[in-house]
Design a protein around this motif. Sequence first.
Motif, PDB file in Angstrom:
ATOM      1  N   SER A  34      24.771 -15.382 -39.699  1.00 21.26           N
ATOM      2  CA  SER A  34      23.410 -14.951 -39.393  1.00 21.26           C
ATOM      3  C   SER A  34      22.602 -16.145 -38.879  1.00 21.26           C
ATOM      4  N   LYS A  35      21.461 -15.874 -38.251  1.00 23.13           N
ATOM      5  CA  LYS A  35      20.635 -16.928 -37.671  1.00 23.13           C
ATOM      6  C   LYS A  35      19.191 -16.776 -38.128  1.00 23.13           C
ATOM      7  N   THR A  36      18.505 -17.895 -38.226  1.00 24.80           N
ATOM      8  CA  THR A  36      17.095 -17.867 -38.608  1.00 24.80           C
ATOM      9  C   THR A  36      16.345 -18.976 -37.876  1.00 24.80           C
ATOM     10  N   VAL A  37      15.028 -18.788 -37.783  1.00 18.29           N
ATOM     11  CA  VAL A  37      14.160 -19.761 -37.109  1.00 18.29           C
ATOM     12  C   VAL A  37      13.226 -20.378 -38.133  1.00 18.29           C
ATOM     13  N   SER A  38      13.075 -21.681 -38.072  1.00 20.36           N
ATOM     14  CA  SER A  38      12.151 -22.405 -38.935  1.00 20.36           C
ATOM     15  C   SER A  38      11.182 -23.194 -38.057  1.00 20.36           C
ATOM     16  N   SER A  80      11.346 -22.960 -24.896  1.00 23.55           N
ATOM     17  CA  SER A  80      12.328 -23.897 -24.365  1.00 23.55           C
ATOM     18  C   SER A  80      13.337 -24.210 -25.454  1.00 23.55           C
ATOM     19  N   VAL A  81      14.551 -24.516 -25.028  1.00 27.18           N
ATOM     20  CA  VAL A  81      15.592 -24.968 -25.937  1.00 27.18           C
ATOM     21  C   VAL A  81      15.906 -26.403 -25.545  1.00 27.18           C
ATOM     22  N   THR A  82      15.566 -27.341 -26.416  1.00 33.47           N
ATOM     23  CA  THR A  82      15.726 -28.751 -26.098  1.00 33.47           C
ATOM     24  C   THR A  82      17.163 -29.218 -26.289  1.00 33.47           C
ATOM     25  N   ALA A  83      17.851 -28.665 -27.272  1.00 33.78           N
ATOM     26  CA  ALA A  83      19.223 -29.099 -27.550  1.00 33.78           C
ATOM     27  C   ALA A  83      20.010 -27.955 -28.158  1.00 33.78           C
ATOM     28  N   GLY A  84      21.323 -27.955 -27.927  1.00 33.08           N
ATOM     29  CA  GLY A  84      22.199 -27.008 -28.587  1.00 33.08           C
ATOM     30  C   GLY A  84      22.409 -25.696 -27.876  1.00 33.08           C
ATOM     31  N   GLY A  85      21.725 -25.437 -26.771  1.00 35.99           N
ATOM     32  CA  GLY A  85      21.871 -24.170 -26.081  1.00 35.99           C
ATOM     33  C   GLY A  85      21.213 -23.037 -26.842  1.00 35.99           C
ATOM     34  N   LYS A  86      21.202 -21.860 -26.246  1.00 42.11           N
ATOM     35  CA  LYS A  86      20.537 -20.712 -26.862  1.00 42.11           C
ATOM     36  C   LYS A  86      21.255 -20.225 -28.112  1.00 42.11           C
ATOM     37  N   ALA A  87      22.561 -20.247 -28.097  1.00 42.66           N
ATOM     38  CA  ALA A  87      23.371 -19.954 -29.285  1.00 42.66           C
ATOM     39  C   ALA A  87      22.919 -18.708 -30.040  1.00 42.66           C
ATOM     40  N   GLY A  88      22.641 -17.652 -29.305  1.00 38.45           N
ATOM     41  CA  GLY A  88      22.273 -16.396 -29.953  1.00 38.45           C
ATOM     42  C   GLY A  88      20.798 -16.256 -30.262  1.00 38.45           C
ATOM     43  N   TRP A 143      10.120 -25.313 -32.914  1.00 37.24           N
ATOM     44  CA  TRP A 143      11.006 -24.537 -33.773  1.00 37.24           C
ATOM     45  C   TRP A 143      12.387 -25.170 -33.897  1.00 37.24           C
ATOM     46  N   GLN A 144      13.080 -24.777 -34.972  1.00 36.97           N
ATOM     47  CA  GLN A 144      14.471 -25.159 -35.188  1.00 36.97           C
ATOM     48  C   GLN A 144      15.278 -23.892 -35.470  1.00 36.97           C
ATOM     49  N   GLY A 145      16.461 -23.812 -34.879  1.00 40.24           N
ATOM     50  CA  GLY A 145      17.338 -22.676 -35.100  1.00 40.24           C
ATOM     51  C   GLY A 145      18.487 -23.038 -36.020  1.00 40.24           C
ATOM     52  N   TYR A 146      18.744 -22.178 -36.991  1.00 38.15           N
ATOM     53  CA  TYR A 146      19.813 -22.414 -37.960  1.00 38.15           C
ATOM     54  C   TYR A 146      20.809 -21.250 -37.935  1.00 38.15           C
ATOM     55  N   LYS A 147      22.069 -21.584 -38.184  1.00 34.47           N
ATOM     56  CA  LYS A 147      23.121 -20.577 -38.293  1.00 34.47           C
ATOM     57  C   LYS A 147      23.793 -20.728 -39.653  1.00 34.47           C
ATOM     58  N   CYS A 148      24.052 -19.608 -40.290  1.00 31.89           N
ATOM     59  CA  CYS A 148      24.731 -19.630 -41.590  1.00 31.89           C
ATOM     60  C   CYS A 148      26.243 -19.786 -41.371  1.00 31.89           C
ATOM     61  N   ASP A 149      26.883 -20.647 -42.138  1.00 33.99           N
ATOM     62  CA  ASP A 149      28.336 -20.827 -41.980  1.00 33.99           C
ATOM     63  C   ASP A 149      29.082 -19.657 -42.636  1.00 33.99           C
ATOM     64  N   ARG A 150      29.819 -19.901 -43.677  1.00 31.78           N
ATOM     65  CA  ARG A 150      30.539 -18.837 -44.383  1.00 31.78           C
ATOM     66  C   ARG A 150      29.678 -18.218 -45.477  1.00 31.78           C
ATOM     67  N   GLY A 151      28.425 -18.601 -45.517  1.00 28.93           N
ATOM     68  CA  GLY A 151      27.518 -18.083 -46.537  1.00 28.93           C
ATOM     69  C   GLY A 151      27.050 -19.139 -47.510  1.00 28.93           C
ATOM     70  N   LYS A 156      21.858 -26.529 -38.708  1.00 33.04           N
ATOM     71  CA  LYS A 156      20.936 -26.611 -37.575  1.00 33.04           C
ATOM     72  C   LYS A 156      21.732 -26.629 -36.281  1.00 33.04           C
ATOM     73  N   VAL A 157      21.441 -25.683 -35.375  1.00 34.96           N
ATOM     74  CA  VAL A 157      22.209 -25.580 -34.134  1.00 34.96           C
ATOM     75  C   VAL A 157      21.367 -25.892 -32.895  1.00 34.96           C
ATOM     76  N   ASN A 158      20.060 -25.752 -32.962  1.00 33.40           N
ATOM     77  CA  ASN A 158      19.231 -26.064 -31.805  1.00 33.40           C
ATOM     78  C   ASN A 158      17.763 -26.194 -32.206  1.00 33.40           C
ATOM     79  N   TYR A 159      16.945 -26.578 -31.244  1.00 34.48           N
ATOM     80  CA  TYR A 159      15.504 -26.675 -31.470  1.00 34.48           C
ATOM     81  C   TYR A 159      14.793 -26.638 -30.130  1.00 34.48           C
ATOM     82  N   GLY A 160      13.487 -26.443 -30.164  1.00 33.21           N
ATOM     83  CA  GLY A 160      12.719 -26.380 -28.927  1.00 33.21           C
ATOM     84  C   GLY A 160      11.250 -26.127 -29.197  1.00 33.21           C
ATOM     85  N   THR A 161      10.534 -25.718 -28.166  1.00 32.56           N
ATOM     86  CA  THR A 161       9.113 -25.419 -28.291  1.00 32.56           C
ATOM     87  C   THR A 161       8.851 -23.982 -27.838  1.00 32.56           C
TER      88      THR A 161
END
Length: 193
Positions: A34-38, A80-88, A143-151, A156-161
């Motif tokens: 799953s993914k979340t934004v902080s 914008s996505v500064t690093a890590g690509g859109k990744a979902g 913002w920062q984007g996070y992805k959950c591993d196996r739970g 942290k997979v990406n960030y941007g404005t």
Amino acid sequence: MTVALAGIGLGASFLALGPAATAQAGQNICTPNSKTVSWVQKSSSYALTNKVTSYDNPSGGKYKVSRTLKSTKKVSSDWSVTAGGKAGFSIGKVLGSLDASLSGSYTHKKETTKAETVKVTQTLTKKGRYYFYSGRQTAKGTWQGYKCDRGTKWIKVNYGTAKSFGPLGRGVVRCGEKVSTKSMAYAVKKKYC
């Protein structure tokens, strides 16, 4: 006259710790993949998109007054996505998260307002100077984007404005009257009175 009123904010800038880093042994803290934004930083303010016009009521009599306010400023929503690509992560997901974390209501898509002339009508009953205004509440943040591993942890997979805006608002404010400090009327009063 174009007025950004960037100094009058509804949301305060702050540092977010983000999702919890790891779980205790055998404990899941998130749904796998799953993914979340902080939000590291965010703020809300007002942009007056139309020329502010004044009217003096020296006697305090009852007058119905209309003013046509010409467009002076456009506002936009984007990300914008500064690093890590859109990744979902999509603009809707990011701007939806910004909307949910601030007071107000903002667009969830890439968009720019059109130049539009706005008519404002008000019945004035008290003595004083009145200001007719029109504008939009705006929001922005990092913002920062996070992805959950196996739970067991968030990665942290990406960030941007991101930036966004709300629906058109219009009104009239009299110098000296009490209005909410979280309103566009207060922003206009503070700037012009």
